[in-house]
Design a protein around this motif. Structure first.
Motif, PDB file in Angstrom:
ATOM      1  N   PHE A   4      -6.246  -1.778  -9.242  1.00 53.95           N
ATOM      2  CA  PHE A   4      -5.983  -0.884  -8.109  1.00 53.95           C
ATOM      3  C   PHE A   4      -7.124  -1.011  -7.106  1.00 53.95           C
ATOM      4  O   PHE A   4      -8.305  -0.958  -7.481  1.00 53.95           O
ATOM      5  CB  PHE A   4      -5.857   0.563  -8.583  1.00 53.95           C
ATOM      6  CG  PHE A   4      -4.613   0.843  -9.369  1.00 53.95           C
ATOM      7  CD1 PHE A   4      -3.480   1.356  -8.763  1.00 53.95           C
ATOM      8  CD2 PHE A   4      -4.562   0.573 -10.735  1.00 53.95           C
ATOM      9  CE1 PHE A   4      -2.326   1.605  -9.487  1.00 53.95           C
ATOM     10  CE2 PHE A   4      -3.420   0.817 -11.476  1.00 53.95           C
ATOM     11  CZ  PHE A   4      -2.295   1.336 -10.839  1.00 53.95           C
ATOM     12  N   ARG A   5      -6.747  -1.173  -5.834  1.00 54.80           N
ATOM     13  CA  ARG A   5      -7.723  -1.249  -4.747  1.00 54.80           C
ATOM     14  C   ARG A   5      -7.539  -0.068  -3.805  1.00 54.80           C
ATOM     15  O   ARG A   5      -6.416   0.246  -3.398  1.00 54.80           O
ATOM     16  CB  ARG A   5      -7.557  -2.552  -3.946  1.00 54.80           C
ATOM     17  CG  ARG A   5      -8.019  -3.797  -4.651  1.00 54.80           C
ATOM     18  CD  ARG A   5      -7.927  -5.018  -3.744  1.00 54.80           C
ATOM     19  NE  ARG A   5      -6.554  -5.435  -3.502  1.00 54.80           N
ATOM     20  CZ  ARG A   5      -5.956  -5.367  -2.318  1.00 54.80           C
ATOM     21  NH1 ARG A   5      -6.594  -4.870  -1.265  1.00 54.80           N
ATOM     22  NH2 ARG A   5      -4.709  -5.787  -2.174  1.00 54.80           N
ATOM     23  N   PHE A   6      -8.653   0.579  -3.449  1.00 50.74           N
ATOM     24  CA  PHE A   6      -8.611   1.693  -2.506  1.00 50.74           C
ATOM     25  C   PHE A   6      -8.468   1.146  -1.091  1.00 50.74           C
ATOM     26  O   PHE A   6      -9.138   0.187  -0.706  1.00 50.74           O
ATOM     27  CB  PHE A   6      -9.891   2.520  -2.624  1.00 50.74           C
ATOM     28  CG  PHE A   6      -9.971   3.683  -1.667  1.00 50.74           C
ATOM     29  CD1 PHE A   6      -9.309   4.865  -1.938  1.00 50.74           C
ATOM     30  CD2 PHE A   6     -10.696   3.578  -0.488  1.00 50.74           C
ATOM     31  CE1 PHE A   6      -9.372   5.942  -1.056  1.00 50.74           C
ATOM     32  CE2 PHE A   6     -10.778   4.641   0.390  1.00 50.74           C
ATOM     33  CZ  PHE A   6     -10.108   5.828   0.101  1.00 50.74           C
ATOM     34  N   VAL A   7      -7.590   1.789  -0.291  1.00 46.98           N
ATOM     35  CA  VAL A   7      -7.391   1.391   1.105  1.00 46.98           C
ATOM     36  C   VAL A   7      -7.975   2.439   2.041  1.00 46.98           C
ATOM     37  O   VAL A   7      -8.878   2.168   2.825  1.00 46.98           O
ATOM     38  CB  VAL A   7      -5.891   1.161   1.410  1.00 46.98           C
ATOM     39  CG1 VAL A   7      -5.694   0.796   2.883  1.00 46.98           C
ATOM     40  CG2 VAL A   7      -5.323   0.063   0.515  1.00 46.98           C
TER      41      VAL A   7
ATOM     42  N   ALA B 238       0.831  -1.203   0.000  1.00 46.42           N
ATOM     43  CA  ALA B 238       0.000   0.000   0.000  1.00 46.42           C
ATOM     44  C   ALA B 238       0.862   1.249   0.000  1.00 46.42           C
ATOM     45  O   ALA B 238       1.875   1.324   0.714  1.00 46.42           O
ATOM     46  CB  ALA B 238      -0.924   0.005   1.209  1.00 46.42           C
ATOM     47  N   GLY B 239       0.459   2.225  -0.799  1.00 45.04           N
ATOM     48  CA  GLY B 239       1.146   3.505  -0.844  1.00 45.04           C
ATOM     49  C   GLY B 239       0.244   4.547  -1.467  1.00 45.04           C
ATOM     50  O   GLY B 239      -0.922   4.291  -1.767  1.00 45.04           O
ATOM     51  N   GLU B 240       0.792   5.747  -1.653  1.00 40.29           N
ATOM     52  CA  GLU B 240      -0.019   6.819  -2.228  1.00 40.29           C
ATOM     53  C   GLU B 240      -0.131   6.651  -3.737  1.00 40.29           C
ATOM     54  O   GLU B 240       0.844   6.333  -4.423  1.00 40.29           O
ATOM     55  CB  GLU B 240       0.581   8.183  -1.914  1.00 40.29           C
ATOM     56  CG  GLU B 240      -0.290   9.334  -2.410  1.00 40.29           C
ATOM     57  CD  GLU B 240       0.205  10.700  -1.993  1.00 40.29           C
ATOM     58  OE1 GLU B 240      -0.539  11.691  -2.178  1.00 40.29           O
ATOM     59  OE2 GLU B 240       1.340  10.792  -1.480  1.00 40.29           O
ATOM     60  N   LEU B 241      -1.335   6.894  -4.259  1.00 40.74           N
ATOM     61  CA  LEU B 241      -1.558   6.839  -5.703  1.00 40.74           C
ATOM     62  C   LEU B 241      -1.077   8.135  -6.342  1.00 40.74           C
ATOM     63  O   LEU B 241      -1.548   9.219  -5.994  1.00 40.74           O
ATOM     64  CB  LEU B 241      -3.044   6.630  -5.992  1.00 40.74           C
ATOM     65  CG  LEU B 241      -3.450   6.649  -7.471  1.00 40.74           C
ATOM     66  CD1 LEU B 241      -2.791   5.502  -8.239  1.00 40.74           C
ATOM     67  CD2 LEU B 241      -4.968   6.595  -7.609  1.00 40.74           C
ATOM     68  N   LEU B 242      -0.143   8.017  -7.289  1.00 40.59           N
ATOM     69  CA  LEU B 242       0.350   9.141  -8.067  1.00 40.59           C
ATOM     70  C   LEU B 242      -0.096   8.949  -9.517  1.00 40.59           C
ATOM     71  O   LEU B 242      -0.066   7.840 -10.039  1.00 40.59           O
ATOM     72  CB  LEU B 242       1.882   9.227  -8.015  1.00 40.59           C
ATOM     73  CG  LEU B 242       2.567   9.117  -6.649  1.00 40.59           C
ATOM     74  CD1 LEU B 242       4.068   9.353  -6.809  1.00 40.59           C
ATOM     75  CD2 LEU B 242       1.976  10.086  -5.661  1.00 40.59           C
TER      76      LEU B 242
ATOM     77  N   THR C  98      -2.403  12.151  -5.189  1.00 39.60           N
ATOM     78  CA  THR C  98      -3.847  12.108  -4.937  1.00 39.60           C
ATOM     79  C   THR C  98      -4.213  12.190  -3.466  1.00 39.60           C
ATOM     80  O   THR C  98      -5.338  12.562  -3.127  1.00 39.60           O
ATOM     81  CB  THR C  98      -4.453  10.821  -5.512  1.00 39.60           C
ATOM     82  OG1 THR C  98      -3.957   9.697  -4.768  1.00 39.60           O
ATOM     83  CG2 THR C  98      -4.113  10.667  -6.986  1.00 39.60           C
ATOM     84  N   GLY C  99      -3.296  11.805  -2.576  1.00 37.53           N
ATOM     85  CA  GLY C  99      -3.637  11.761  -1.155  1.00 37.53           C
ATOM     86  C   GLY C  99      -4.424  10.522  -0.780  1.00 37.53           C
ATOM     87  O   GLY C  99      -4.903  10.415   0.358  1.00 37.53           O
ATOM     88  N   ASP C 100      -4.551   9.563  -1.702  1.00 41.54           N
ATOM     89  CA  ASP C 100      -5.279   8.325  -1.440  1.00 41.54           C
ATOM     90  C   ASP C 100      -4.302   7.158  -1.379  1.00 41.54           C
ATOM     91  O   ASP C 100      -3.418   7.021  -2.237  1.00 41.54           O
ATOM     92  CB  ASP C 100      -6.319   8.061  -2.526  1.00 41.54           C
ATOM     93  CG  ASP C 100      -7.484   9.033  -2.447  1.00 41.54           C
ATOM     94  OD1 ASP C 100      -7.923   9.343  -1.325  1.00 41.54           O
ATOM     95  OD2 ASP C 100      -7.940   9.510  -3.498  1.00 41.54           O
ATOM     96  N   ARG C 101      -4.489   6.311  -0.358  1.00 36.11           N
ATOM     97  CA  ARG C 101      -3.656   5.121  -0.215  1.00 36.11           C
ATOM     98  C   ARG C 101      -4.325   3.962  -0.943  1.00 36.11           C
ATOM     99  O   ARG C 101      -5.499   3.659  -0.721  1.00 36.11           O
ATOM    100  CB  ARG C 101      -3.462   4.769   1.264  1.00 36.11           C
ATOM    101  CG  ARG C 101      -2.521   3.580   1.494  1.00 36.11           C
ATOM    102  CD  ARG C 101      -2.325   3.284   2.964  1.00 36.11           C
ATOM    103  NE  ARG C 101      -1.442   4.267   3.581  1.00 36.11           N
ATOM    104  CZ  ARG C 101      -1.845   5.222   4.420  1.00 36.11           C
ATOM    105  NH1 ARG C 101      -3.128   5.322   4.731  1.00 36.11           N
ATOM    106  NH2 ARG C 101      -0.996   6.067   4.941  1.00 36.11           N
TER     107      ARG C 101
END
Length: 529
Positions: A410-413, A363-367, A398-401
């Protein structure tokens, strides 16, 4: 002339060029139905030219900004298209905004003219327009008698019904078309500068994901002040289809509305699907023409239940106001429960805090970044430092992990930033905290999200009272209602002796989130139901 939007030369990826091109392709085909008007594809270009003339007569010029605070009605689209035709930018204002927010949007965007529904005029009573550059207000519909008096230097007039048509400005694909405000987390809302080509690509990408064609009828109940609904117009315009804008979402009226409109494509947000599923089952859920829908953020189980009851498959995806429809599922996607796979024309990276790419499964930040010029926003208006921070190393952060799986999905965490998502709106905890701290009984506070039964966030606040003061949560909620949009008013309030803090005094919100709602927590839903 063939209708392949991806073949449109870069210089023609502007609103005026799009309207003129599609008028030539589709002419008298129906394009729009909205409160107050129905247009063909040819009408749209003519409406834009006439509204641009009215704006020019009011002193609006290329490079200027106009604000629009209006529901889903024809005056909104007239103003948006007219401004784009003239080379000016539109600043949509959330219709739930109260005086302080309206003042901020007007001041930060430096808007010269405000188009506002008469029913919202009284909100300006708590806005100091002298702090803005506003010169003129156009009132749509009737205003409440004596609700508000205009300050000196601001002309108020009824919304002009016509104007002398003007030729389109020679706008470029990178010129700003709109400034869309998105809630900040550690500061005030940021105005996302959306260029003409970004709007063009929003329409192209969304239409491709949904398979929109000339025979489709797109129907949305979402508000035009957000990119989701605003870009449905581009989808219909680019494909030769028709779009129907409804005034608002109604759970009981949703399917009757879809049948009446002849909708084949619908647009839903995460919390709307559980609300629809909570309605009694009926034959009307199958008696419609809807073949597909867009449902970002819909829980996987709810999406499956929705398809079983209605026959409609909802597609998932990812795109923010700053980016574009970069990630999406498809009707034949191999599995659900994911945001989707990267679409053509975009690059994505899951990265650590130093922007180093992480392997699949971590898991990490989506760029994100785009291959096509001006397919993303060009920055935040009057916020150079925030722009550099968000677009550092040539990637939009994006600020989204998220997690990228081995098959590329891609899965949102969760959210990395301290933002809250409720009723389809991004809420700034900072802005809610500023209102709470303005109450004479509050010494300190923290605002954070907790999960609701509708698969979205609820707003929760933890407060510490000033010495000698007693906080009544119900009274505090009423205090907020006059100062915040309805969706940002805290549902849950805890009054604590102190807030958990680090050694240097920073509030540890993660501890408050973990603590969550307890037996001592005040719940405002029964009181405001």
């Amino acid at each position: 002339m063939t209708n392949d939007p991806r073949a449109v030369p870069p210089a023609q990826r502007t609103l005026p060029a799009m309207l003129q091109r599609q008028a030539g392709l589709f002419g008298s085909r129906a394009l729009l139905r909205i409160a107050g008007g129905e247009w063909t594809h040819r009408d749209a270009a003519q409406v834009a030219a006439v509204r641009a003339g009215a704006l020019a007569a009011a002193g609006v010029a290329r490079g200027d900004r106009i604000a629009v605070m209006c529901g889903n009605r024809v005056e909104f689209l007239e103003s948006f298209l007219g401004a784009g035709w003239l080379g000016a930018s539109t600043v949509p204002v959330n219709t739930a905004s109260m005086g302080p927010q309206i003042e901020y949007f007007l001041a930060n965007s430096e808007a010269k003219l405000l188009v506002i529904e008469g029913s919202f005029l009284e909100r300006l009573a708590t806005a100091d327009l002298a702090r803005t550059g506003l010169r003129e207000i156009w009132v749509v519909g009737e205003a409440a008698a004596g609700a508000w008096q205009a300050p000196a230097g601001v002309r108020v007039a009824a919304y002009p019904k016509g104007g002398e048509p003007v030729a389109p400005a020679a706008v470029q694909p990178g010129d700003p078309l709109a400034i869309l405000y998105t809630s900040g987390t550690t500061g005030p809302a940021k105005g996302v500068v959306c260029p003409h080509a970004q709007y063009f690509w929003w329409g192209v990408n969304s239409a491709e994901v949904l398979g929109v064609g000339a025979d489709d009828v797109l129907c949305t109940t979402l508000p035009l002040f957000h990119i989701n609904a605003l870009n449905t117009f581009a989808q219909a315009s680019l494909t030769g289809g028709k779009v129907v804008f409804e005034p608002r979402f109604s759970a009981s009226g949703f399917w009757p509305t879809m049948r009446a409109s002849g909708a084949t494509v619908v647009y839903l947000l995460g919390a709307m699907v559980p609300i629809l599923l909570a309605q009694p089952e009926g034959e009307g859920e199958r008696d419609h023409r809807v073949r597909t829908g867009l449902g970002p953020g819909v829980p996987s189980a709810a999406g499956a239940a929705f398809k079983a009851r209605t026959g409609v498959s909802l597609l998932e995806g990812y795109g923010s106001t700053e980016t574009n429809f970069a990630i999406a599922t498809a009707p034949d996607s191999p599995r659900g429960g994911v945001m989707g796979w990267l679409r053509p024309g975009f690059q994505a990276r899951v990265a650590d805090e130093d922007d180093v790419e992480l392997p699949a499964g971590e898991a990490g930040e989506l760029l994100l970044r785009a291959d096509e010029p001006h397919a993303f926003a060009s920055g935040y208006f009057n916020m150079a430092e925030k722009t550099v921070e968000a677009w550092r190393n040539l990637w939009f952060h994006t600020g989204d992990r998220v997690v990228r799986d081995a098959d590329g999905a891609f899965r949102f965490v969760d959210r990395i930033k301290d933002a809250i998502r409720r009723r389809g709106e991004n809420i700034s905890s900072f802005e809610v905290e500023q209102v709470l701290l303005s109450h004479p009984g509050v010494a300190s506070c923290a605002v954070y999200p907790v999960r609701s039964e509708l698969a979205e966030d609820e707003v929760m606040a933890a407060l510490v009272a000033r010495e000698g003061a007693a906080i009544d949560p119900a009274e505090l909620a009423r205090f907020c209602e006059g100062r915040l949009p309805y969706f940002a008013v805290p549902r849950y309030i805890d009054v604590l002796a102190d807030l958990p803090r680090t050694e240097n005094g920073k509030v540890q919100k993660f501890k408050l989130r973990e603590r969550g709602v307890g037996p001592q927590t005040w719940d405002g839903r029964p009181a405001r139901a």
